[in-house]
Design a protein around this motif. Structure first.
Motif, PDB file in Angstrom:
ATOM      1  N   LEU A  98      32.422  13.863 -11.987  1.00 11.90           N
ATOM      2  CA  LEU A  98      31.314  13.215 -11.266  1.00 11.90           C
ATOM      3  C   LEU A  98      30.279  14.228 -10.779  1.00 11.90           C
ATOM      4  CD1 LEU A  98      32.984  10.381  -9.136  1.00 11.90           C
ATOM      5  CD2 LEU A  98      31.474  10.129 -11.091  1.00 11.90           C
ATOM      6  N   ASN A  99      30.687  15.488 -10.653  1.00 12.99           N
ATOM      7  CA  ASN A  99      29.733  16.504 -10.190  1.00 12.99           C
ATOM      8  C   ASN A  99      28.671  16.822 -11.241  1.00 12.99           C
ATOM      9  OD1 ASN A  99      30.547  17.365  -7.452  1.00 12.99           O
ATOM     10  ND2 ASN A  99      32.492  17.777  -8.485  1.00 12.99           N
ATOM     11  N   LYS A 100      28.875  16.329 -12.454  1.00 10.50           N
ATOM     12  CA  LYS A 100      27.888  16.587 -13.513  1.00 10.50           C
ATOM     13  C   LYS A 100      26.808  15.512 -13.541  1.00 10.50           C
ATOM     14  CE  LYS A 100      31.191  18.948 -16.463  1.00 10.50           C
ATOM     15  NZ  LYS A 100      32.069  18.876 -17.613  1.00 10.50           N
ATOM     16  N   GLY A 101      26.940  14.509 -12.683  1.00 10.29           N
ATOM     17  CA  GLY A 101      25.991  13.396 -12.731  1.00 10.29           C
ATOM     18  C   GLY A 101      24.670  13.709 -12.057  1.00 10.29           C
ATOM     19  N   VAL A 102      23.839  12.700 -11.967  1.00  7.18           N
ATOM     20  CA  VAL A 102      22.548  12.838 -11.280  1.00  7.18           C
ATOM     21  C   VAL A 102      22.450  11.755 -10.211  1.00  7.18           C
ATOM     22  CG1 VAL A 102      21.351  11.426 -13.030  1.00  7.18           C
ATOM     23  CG2 VAL A 102      20.050  12.976 -11.603  1.00  7.18           C
ATOM     24  N   GLY A 103      22.079  12.159  -9.013  1.00 11.31           N
ATOM     25  CA  GLY A 103      21.861  11.186  -7.939  1.00 11.31           C
ATOM     26  C   GLY A 103      20.442  10.659  -8.036  1.00 11.31           C
ATOM     27  N   ARG A 104      20.266   9.377  -7.714  1.00 10.45           N
ATOM     28  CA  ARG A 104      18.929   8.784  -7.827  1.00 10.45           C
ATOM     29  C   ARG A 104      18.584   8.004  -6.565  1.00 10.45           C
ATOM     30  NH1 ARG A 104      18.165   7.649 -13.846  1.00 10.45           N
ATOM     31  NH2 ARG A 104      20.090   8.374 -14.782  1.00 10.45           N
ATOM     32  N   ASP A 105      17.321   7.969  -6.256  1.00  7.91           N
ATOM     33  CA  ASP A 105      16.846   7.165  -5.143  1.00  7.91           C
ATOM     34  C   ASP A 105      15.333   7.054  -5.272  1.00  7.91           C
ATOM     35  OD1 ASP A 105      17.608   7.202  -1.535  1.00  7.91           O
ATOM     36  OD2 ASP A 105      16.973   5.601  -2.889  1.00  7.91           O
ATOM     37  N   PHE A 106      14.750   6.259  -4.381  1.00  8.71           N
ATOM     38  CA  PHE A 106      13.301   6.162  -4.289  1.00  8.71           C
ATOM     39  C   PHE A 106      12.873   6.565  -2.894  1.00  8.71           C
ATOM     40  CE2 PHE A 106      12.524   4.468  -8.375  1.00  8.71           C
ATOM     41  CZ  PHE A 106      13.517   3.563  -8.677  1.00  8.71           C
ATOM     42  N   CYS A 107      11.658   7.074  -2.796  1.00  7.67           N
ATOM     43  CA  CYS A 107      11.131   7.518  -1.495  1.00  7.67           C
ATOM     44  C   CYS A 107       9.783   6.842  -1.283  1.00  7.67           C
ATOM     45  CB  CYS A 107      10.983   9.043  -1.510  1.00  7.67           C
ATOM     46  SG  CYS A 107      10.124   9.722  -0.082  1.00  7.67           S
ATOM     47  N   TRP A 108       9.588   6.280  -0.116  1.00 11.02           N
ATOM     48  CA  TRP A 108       8.315   5.623   0.201  1.00 11.02           C
ATOM     49  C   TRP A 108       7.423   6.543   1.009  1.00 11.02           C
ATOM     50  CZ3 TRP A 108      10.359   0.210   2.204  1.00 11.02           C
ATOM     51  CH2 TRP A 108      10.949  -0.463   1.117  1.00 11.02           C
TER      52      TRP A 108
ATOM     53  N   THR B 272       0.809  -1.221   0.000  1.00  8.42           N
ATOM     54  CA  THR B 272       0.000   0.000   0.000  1.00  8.42           C
ATOM     55  C   THR B 272       0.843   1.273   0.000  1.00  8.42           C
ATOM     56  OG1 THR B 272      -0.092  -0.152   2.401  1.00  8.42           O
ATOM     57  CG2 THR B 272      -1.973  -1.060   1.179  1.00  8.42           C
ATOM     58  N   ALA B 273       2.144   1.124   0.071  1.00  9.05           N
ATOM     59  CA  ALA B 273       2.996   2.323   0.076  1.00  9.05           C
ATOM     60  C   ALA B 273       3.103   2.884  -1.340  1.00  9.05           C
ATOM     61  CB  ALA B 273       4.390   1.984   0.606  1.00  9.05           C
ATOM     62  N   GLN B 274       3.244   4.188  -1.398  1.00  6.77           N
ATOM     63  CA  GLN B 274       3.457   4.827  -2.698  1.00  6.77           C
ATOM     64  C   GLN B 274       4.940   5.160  -2.820  1.00  6.77           C
ATOM     65  OE1 GLN B 274       0.526   7.503  -3.910  1.00  6.77           O
ATOM     66  NE2 GLN B 274       1.539   7.890  -5.863  1.00  6.77           N
ATOM     67  N   VAL B 275       5.465   5.035  -4.029  1.00  7.88           N
ATOM     68  CA  VAL B 275       6.890   5.259  -4.236  1.00  7.88           C
ATOM     69  C   VAL B 275       7.097   6.492  -5.111  1.00  7.88           C
ATOM     70  CG1 VAL B 275       9.072   4.251  -4.974  1.00  7.88           C
ATOM     71  CG2 VAL B 275       7.259   2.764  -4.119  1.00  7.88           C
ATOM     72  N   LEU B 276       7.993   7.351  -4.678  1.00 10.71           N
ATOM     73  CA  LEU B 276       8.373   8.526  -5.470  1.00 10.71           C
ATOM     74  C   LEU B 276       9.801   8.341  -5.954  1.00 10.71           C
ATOM     75  CD1 LEU B 276       7.127  11.357  -3.053  1.00 10.71           C
ATOM     76  CD2 LEU B 276       5.841  10.208  -4.858  1.00 10.71           C
ATOM     77  N   GLN B 277      10.113   8.937  -7.086  1.00 10.22           N
ATOM     78  CA  GLN B 277      11.498   8.963  -7.544  1.00 10.22           C
ATOM     79  C   GLN B 277      12.171  10.208  -7.003  1.00 10.22           C
ATOM     80  OE1 GLN B 277      11.485   8.391 -11.972  1.00 10.22           O
ATOM     81  NE2 GLN B 277      13.409   7.376 -11.548  1.00 10.22           N
ATOM     82  N   VAL B 278      13.459  10.088  -6.713  1.00  9.64           N
ATOM     83  CA  VAL B 278      14.221  11.216  -6.183  1.00  9.64           C
ATOM     84  C   VAL B 278      15.441  11.426  -7.068  1.00  9.64           C
ATOM     85  CG1 VAL B 278      15.354  12.187  -4.152  1.00  9.64           C
ATOM     86  CG2 VAL B 278      13.554  10.467  -3.863  1.00  9.64           C
ATOM     87  N   PHE B 279      15.685  12.666  -7.444  1.00  4.72           N
ATOM     88  CA  PHE B 279      16.875  12.999  -8.219  1.00  4.72           C
ATOM     89  C   PHE B 279      17.612  14.144  -7.535  1.00  4.72           C
ATOM     90  CE2 PHE B 279      16.063  10.282 -11.701  1.00  4.72           C
ATOM     91  CZ  PHE B 279      14.718  10.329 -12.016  1.00  4.72           C
TER      92      PHE B 279
END
Lengths: 115, 290
Positions: free
Chosen positions: B121-131, B101-108
């Motif tokens: 490396l400072n030109k990259g994009v960080g990624r994660d998910f948020c519940w 039932t949790a909703q997941v968001l993308q994080v950049f």
């Protein structure tokens, strides 16, 4: 110029100044000196406001534009074209059926980021 | 598989500018890596029966191509034995998954226009998910129903602050301890049925004062009043960061602009890949109640 769609403040200012320059030119030709002088004063005031006010934190970029900066570019999503599997056991099954080796990427952290 | 790779000495020690290692460097050897840090991360080539064919812990494209060519040759010279893979094995989750039932968001995360003098490396994009948990979405809907401004539930704002307002652009970021959240405000304003605008600010600083992130947060949230699903989320943190993380050195010097964006997603891997904090802890206890 003043309708309800969100404008960046600098775009608004630039538009006004450009329009005002054309008005000033016309006024000079028509020699309406009183209005010309008033308009010059107003234009100078507006420019002063831009110099003073903008550094004090008026957001020059809309949130949509700033949000777009965060999102990955197409080239940064090219890795998706590889067709990664997220289930190792299913990958073993497919590898066996297709008679191919498995390429496995182990990362401490999210291989899709935070790396 | 990792052990067999070590036993058969299959590390490809190509070396590259990216790793900063010369070809043949022992630092690229899996055995040395495991001995130093018990860390198996890297790229492996192996067969369905676990037969290893190669290993490299380098991200240079040419190195990876060499690894794959070598691995394929070994695979063809010594094919794997047939194995049976059960449904139980296929259905067993490898890591912590979000509750159904949790909703997941993308994080950049992004450093816009890093200085040219800073590392690539400072030109990259960080990624994660948020519940976002079901009870939290219920609470937001309830508060929104009153029609007045309200503070977003503490668990949501603190979760975003502690585990997602982080600089993951160059690598695995440090999360914030509870007492490193110096100030945090996230306010929602109802603007229509199921529609909220969000605004706030935050100050995060490490205990030793050497790392920090502070700024404004703003955005919008749309939810379905019937299902309480968040159908559209755009939340942006815009601020200044400074200092290096344990695994994220070489940040731009001084303070630098760091953007973190959260948005709704329907990616299939969002239901499989846990947030970094949950993956590290192998549970969501601290993540759920930050």
């Amino acid at each position: 110029m003043f309708h309800s769609r969100q404008y960046q403040f600098t775009d608004l200012l630039a538009s006004y100044l450009r329009m005002n320059e054309k008005v000033l030119e016309r006024q000079k030709r028509m020699k309406f000196s009183c209005f010309y002088q008033t308009n010059q004063f107003f234009q100078a005031t507006l420019a002063w406001l831009a110099v003073v006010v903008l550094p004090f934190g008026i957001k020059a970029e809309s949130i949509d534009n700033r949000f777009a900066l965060v999102l990955p570019a197409e080239t940064e999503e090219a890795w998706r074209a590889v067709g990664w599997r997220t289930n190792l056991m299913e990958a073993r099954e497919v590898a066996q059926k297709q008679n191919r080796p498995i390429f496995l990427w182990i990362m401490v952290g999210n291989p899709q980021g935070c790396t | 598989m990792v052990q067999r790779t070590m036993d058969e000495g299959l590390s490809s020690r190509n070396g590259s500018k990216l790793s900063g290692q010369r070809p043949g460097s022992s630092d690229l050897d899996l055995n040395r890596q495991m001995a130093q840090s018990k860390d198996p991360q890297g790229m492996y080539i192996f067969g369905a029966d676990g037969t290893p064919y190669g290993f490299a812990n380098d991200h240079d494209p040419e190195d990876i191509e060499k690894l794959m060519d070598l691995g394929l040759k070994r695979f063809q010279a010594r094919p794997p034995r047939p194995v049976e893979i059960s449904d139980i094995e296929k259905n067993t989750a490898f890591g912590v998954r979000p509750p159904p039932t949790a909703q997941v968001l993308q994080v950049f995360a992004r450093i816009p226009s890093p200085p040219e003098t800073s590392t690539p490396l400072n030109k990259g994009v960080g990624r994660d998910f948020c519940w976002i948990y079901e009870n939290e979405r219920q609470e937001v809907a309830q508060l929104a129903g009153r029609g007045e401004k309200f503070a977003m539930p503490t668990t949501i704002s603190r979760r975003i602050a502690r585990f997602h307002l982080v600089d993951g652009v160059r690598g695995t970021p440090n999360m914030w301890w509870s007492d490193e959240v110096k100030s945090l405000h996230l306010v929602a304003t109802p603007v229509g049925p199921g529609q909220l605008t969000l605004s706030g600010d935050f100050t995060l600083r490490s205990r030793d004062g050497r790392r920090g992130y502070f700024g404004k947060i703003e955005g919008s949230l749309t939810f379905d009043p019937e299902t309480l699903e968040w159908t559209r989320v755009r939340l942006l943190a815009d601020g200044k960061a400074f200092g290096a993380g344990t695994y994220t050195p070489n940040q731009p010097t001084g303070s630098y602009r760091l953007l973190v964006g959260l948005l709704d997603t329907d990616l299939p891997e969002a239901r499989i890949v846990p947030p970094e904090e949950v993956a590290t802890q192998n549970r969501d206890t601290r993540y759920k109640s930050p």
